[in-house]
Design a protein around this motif. Structure first.
Motif, PDB file in Angstrom:
ATOM      1  N   ILE A 167       0.847  -1.189   0.000  1.00 44.79           N
ATOM      2  CA  ILE A 167       0.000   0.000   0.000  1.00 44.79           C
ATOM      3  C   ILE A 167       0.889   1.249   0.000  1.00 44.79           C
ATOM      4  O   ILE A 167       2.090   1.153   0.267  1.00 44.79           O
ATOM      5  CB  ILE A 167      -0.886   0.071   1.267  1.00 44.79           C
ATOM      6  CG1 ILE A 167      -0.018   0.145   2.550  1.00 44.79           C
ATOM      7  CG2 ILE A 167      -1.872  -1.073   1.322  1.00 44.79           C
ATOM      8  CD1 ILE A 167      -0.518   1.104   3.553  1.00 44.79           C
ATOM      9  N   CYS A 168       0.292   2.391  -0.297  1.00 47.03           N
ATOM     10  CA  CYS A 168       1.053   3.644  -0.180  1.00 47.03           C
ATOM     11  C   CYS A 168       0.304   4.589   0.766  1.00 47.03           C
ATOM     12  O   CYS A 168      -0.777   4.260   1.263  1.00 47.03           O
ATOM     13  CB  CYS A 168       1.270   4.272  -1.551  1.00 47.03           C
ATOM     14  SG  CYS A 168      -0.174   5.120  -2.208  1.00 47.03           S
ATOM     15  N   PHE A 169       0.889   5.738   1.011  1.00 51.35           N
ATOM     16  CA  PHE A 169       0.286   6.700   1.952  1.00 51.35           C
ATOM     17  C   PHE A 169      -1.115   7.118   1.498  1.00 51.35           C
ATOM     18  O   PHE A 169      -2.023   7.299   2.306  1.00 51.35           O
ATOM     19  CB  PHE A 169       1.198   7.930   2.076  1.00 51.35           C
ATOM     20  CG  PHE A 169       0.710   8.953   3.048  1.00 51.35           C
ATOM     21  CD1 PHE A 169       0.833   8.750   4.417  1.00 51.35           C
ATOM     22  CD2 PHE A 169       0.117  10.130   2.611  1.00 51.35           C
ATOM     23  CE1 PHE A 169       0.371   9.695   5.319  1.00 51.35           C
ATOM     24  CE2 PHE A 169      -0.345  11.073   3.505  1.00 51.35           C
ATOM     25  CZ  PHE A 169      -0.216  10.862   4.860  1.00 51.35           C
ATOM     26  N   GLN A 170      -1.286   7.217   0.188  1.00 50.65           N
ATOM     27  CA  GLN A 170      -2.570   7.671  -0.340  1.00 50.65           C
ATOM     28  C   GLN A 170      -3.660   6.602  -0.222  1.00 50.65           C
ATOM     29  O   GLN A 170      -4.841   6.918  -0.298  1.00 50.65           O
ATOM     30  CB  GLN A 170      -2.406   8.118  -1.791  1.00 50.65           C
ATOM     31  CG  GLN A 170      -3.190   9.388  -2.071  1.00 50.65           C
ATOM     32  CD  GLN A 170      -2.776  10.058  -3.353  1.00 50.65           C
ATOM     33  OE1 GLN A 170      -1.679  10.627  -3.415  1.00 50.65           O
ATOM     34  NE2 GLN A 170      -3.607   9.994  -4.367  1.00 50.65           N
ATOM     35  N   CYS A 171      -3.262   5.320  -0.041  1.00 49.06           N
ATOM     36  CA  CYS A 171      -4.255   4.267   0.227  1.00 49.06           C
ATOM     37  C   CYS A 171      -4.858   4.490   1.623  1.00 49.06           C
ATOM     38  O   CYS A 171      -6.012   4.161   1.871  1.00 49.06           O
ATOM     39  CB  CYS A 171      -3.617   2.883   0.193  1.00 49.06           C
ATOM     40  SG  CYS A 171      -3.135   2.311  -1.424  1.00 49.06           S
ATOM     41  N   ILE A 172      -4.044   5.029   2.538  1.00 45.21           N
ATOM     42  CA  ILE A 172      -4.515   5.271   3.909  1.00 45.21           C
ATOM     43  C   ILE A 172      -5.299   6.575   3.969  1.00 45.21           C
ATOM     44  O   ILE A 172      -6.336   6.660   4.614  1.00 45.21           O
ATOM     45  CB  ILE A 172      -3.318   5.333   4.895  1.00 45.21           C
ATOM     46  CG1 ILE A 172      -2.484   4.055   4.797  1.00 45.21           C
ATOM     47  CG2 ILE A 172      -3.806   5.528   6.333  1.00 45.21           C
ATOM     48  CD1 ILE A 172      -1.184   4.115   5.586  1.00 45.21           C
ATOM     49  N   ASP A 238      -7.973   1.432  -6.912  1.00 44.73           N
ATOM     50  CA  ASP A 238      -8.074   2.636  -7.756  1.00 44.73           C
ATOM     51  C   ASP A 238      -7.133   3.746  -7.278  1.00 44.73           C
ATOM     52  O   ASP A 238      -7.255   4.894  -7.690  1.00 44.73           O
ATOM     53  CB  ASP A 238      -9.539   3.130  -7.795  1.00 44.73           C
ATOM     54  CG  ASP A 238     -10.046   3.515  -6.404  1.00 44.73           C
ATOM     55  OD1 ASP A 238      -9.357   3.193  -5.405  1.00 44.73           O
ATOM     56  OD2 ASP A 238     -11.125   4.135  -6.300  1.00 44.73           O
ATOM     57  N   CYS A 239      -6.186   3.377  -6.395  1.00 43.61           N
ATOM     58  CA  CYS A 239      -5.232   4.397  -5.911  1.00 43.61           C
ATOM     59  C   CYS A 239      -4.433   4.917  -7.114  1.00 43.61           C
ATOM     60  O   CYS A 239      -3.887   4.135  -7.890  1.00 43.61           O
ATOM     61  CB  CYS A 239      -4.294   3.799  -4.866  1.00 43.61           C
ATOM     62  SG  CYS A 239      -3.010   4.948  -4.335  1.00 43.61           S
ATOM     63  N   THR A 240      -4.332   6.242  -7.220  1.00 42.85           N
ATOM     64  CA  THR A 240      -3.653   6.818  -8.387  1.00 42.85           C
ATOM     65  C   THR A 240      -2.140   6.672  -8.289  1.00 42.85           C
ATOM     66  O   THR A 240      -1.419   6.883  -9.264  1.00 42.85           O
ATOM     67  CB  THR A 240      -4.002   8.321  -8.527  1.00 42.85           C
ATOM     68  OG1 THR A 240      -3.714   8.962  -7.282  1.00 42.85           O
ATOM     69  CG2 THR A 240      -5.457   8.531  -8.892  1.00 42.85           C
ATOM     70  N   ILE A 241      -1.626   6.303  -7.119  1.00 49.55           N
ATOM     71  CA  ILE A 241      -0.172   6.164  -6.958  1.00 49.55           C
ATOM     72  C   ILE A 241       0.272   4.707  -7.098  1.00 49.55           C
ATOM     73  O   ILE A 241       1.196   4.400  -7.840  1.00 49.55           O
ATOM     74  CB  ILE A 241       0.277   6.725  -5.586  1.00 49.55           C
ATOM     75  CG1 ILE A 241      -0.140   8.188  -5.434  1.00 49.55           C
ATOM     76  CG2 ILE A 241       1.795   6.567  -5.397  1.00 49.55           C
ATOM     77  CD1 ILE A 241       0.413   9.150  -6.470  1.00 49.55           C
ATOM     78  N   CYS A 242      -0.377   3.802  -6.361  1.00 47.20           N
ATOM     79  CA  CYS A 242       0.111   2.413  -6.332  1.00 47.20           C
ATOM     80  C   CYS A 242      -0.883   1.415  -6.906  1.00 47.20           C
ATOM     81  O   CYS A 242      -0.602   0.224  -6.941  1.00 47.20           O
ATOM     82  CB  CYS A 242       0.462   2.029  -4.901  1.00 47.20           C
ATOM     83  SG  CYS A 242      -0.995   1.782  -3.859  1.00 47.20           S
ATOM     84  N   GLY A 243      -2.064   1.889  -7.332  1.00 45.28           N
ATOM     85  CA  GLY A 243      -3.111   0.966  -7.810  1.00 45.28           C
ATOM     86  C   GLY A 243      -2.699   0.205  -9.051  1.00 45.28           C
ATOM     87  O   GLY A 243      -1.848   0.646  -9.823  1.00 45.28           O
TER      88      GLY A 243
END
Ligand SMILES: [Zn+2]
Length: 244
Positions: A167-172, A238-243
């Motif tokens: 996961i990345c920070f933006q998932c949280i 659908d995360c724009t960073i790690c999805g």
């Protein structure tokens, strides 16, 4: 440079470190973004452990209201550039360590250039726009990232490893708070920043040594109740960073 191992004797006798692990620490290249309440303990413990190459990045100058938590600075240094003062202190503290100071404000252009000189990035910032930027650039460059945050009596922490598709920070925190909202001054207690910053340094050391880290997990520390909770976090497809 030949290092005097006596300084590290008490960690060299730890089974998961020994001389092989210490050599890995000497060779590691770690960049700490933000040299404030979190950055002070992170940098101090990384330097203490003998992390060989440390970069630190902060464009700010020292203000009186920093001093309740940012212990790398003293009242005599008010108004001076944090990055330069921190570099001088840490070099004095452990001359084995090579410190590089960046006093630029991170942006899309310079972050990639700076990050590529390091193996691990630490997010020790105090605002969401910088955190999203660091998360995005670290993920794009496949660099592990240790994120920490504090507010009043609480702290959070997670470790992101793009090569393992974590996961990345933006998932949280998928919601991007507006600049206006995040520029609001919030309370910070030095001891809480010290707790989270110390665990961030520990996560970096474990990443270097190949030990178990807080991947796909969020540590939440409640300092009022003395409770540490670790919860699993799922990747947002659908995360724009790690999805995917
Ligand atoms: Zn993500």
């Amino acid at each position: 440079m030949q290092k005097n191992l006596e300084r590290y004797q008490r960690q060299l006798i730890i089974k998961d470190i020994e001389e092989g692990g210490q050599q890995k620490l000497f060779k590691a290249k770690v960049l700490v973004c933000g040299v404030g309440g979190l950055g002070s303990p992170v940098l101090t413990y990384l330097a203490a452990a003998g992390i060989g190459n440390i970069g630190l990045c902060d464009f700010d100058v020292i203000a009186p209201s920093n001093l309740n938590r940012q212990f790398l600075y003293t009242p005599k240094e008010l108004g001076k550039q944090k990055a330069h003062i921190a570099k001088a202190k840490l070099e004095k503290f452990n001359p084995d360590v090579k410190i590089t100071a960046y006093s630029d404000k991170l942006n899309e252009e310079n972050a990639g250039e700076i990050f590529k000189n390091y193996d691990i990035i630490v997010d020790a910032m105090d605002n969401f726009p910088s955190r999203y930027l660091i998360n995005s650039v670290a993920y794009k460059n496949s660099l592990p990232l240790v994120c920490g945050g504090v507010c009043e009596f609480e702290g959070i922490l997670t470790t992101i490893v793009p090569k393992e598709n974590t996961i990345c920070f933006q998932c949280i925190y998928p919601f991007k708070p507006s600049i206006k909202l995040t520029s609001k001054v919030f309370g910070i207690l030095g001891a809480i920043a010290g707790t989270i910053g110390s665990i961030q340094a520990l996560e970096v050391i474990k990443l270097v040594l190949g030990l178990r880290c807080l991947k796909n997990k969020l540590l939440i520390f409640n300092g009022l109740e003395n409770i540490y909770r670790v919860k699993d976090v799922l990747k947002k497809n659908d995360c724009t960073i790690c999805g995917n």
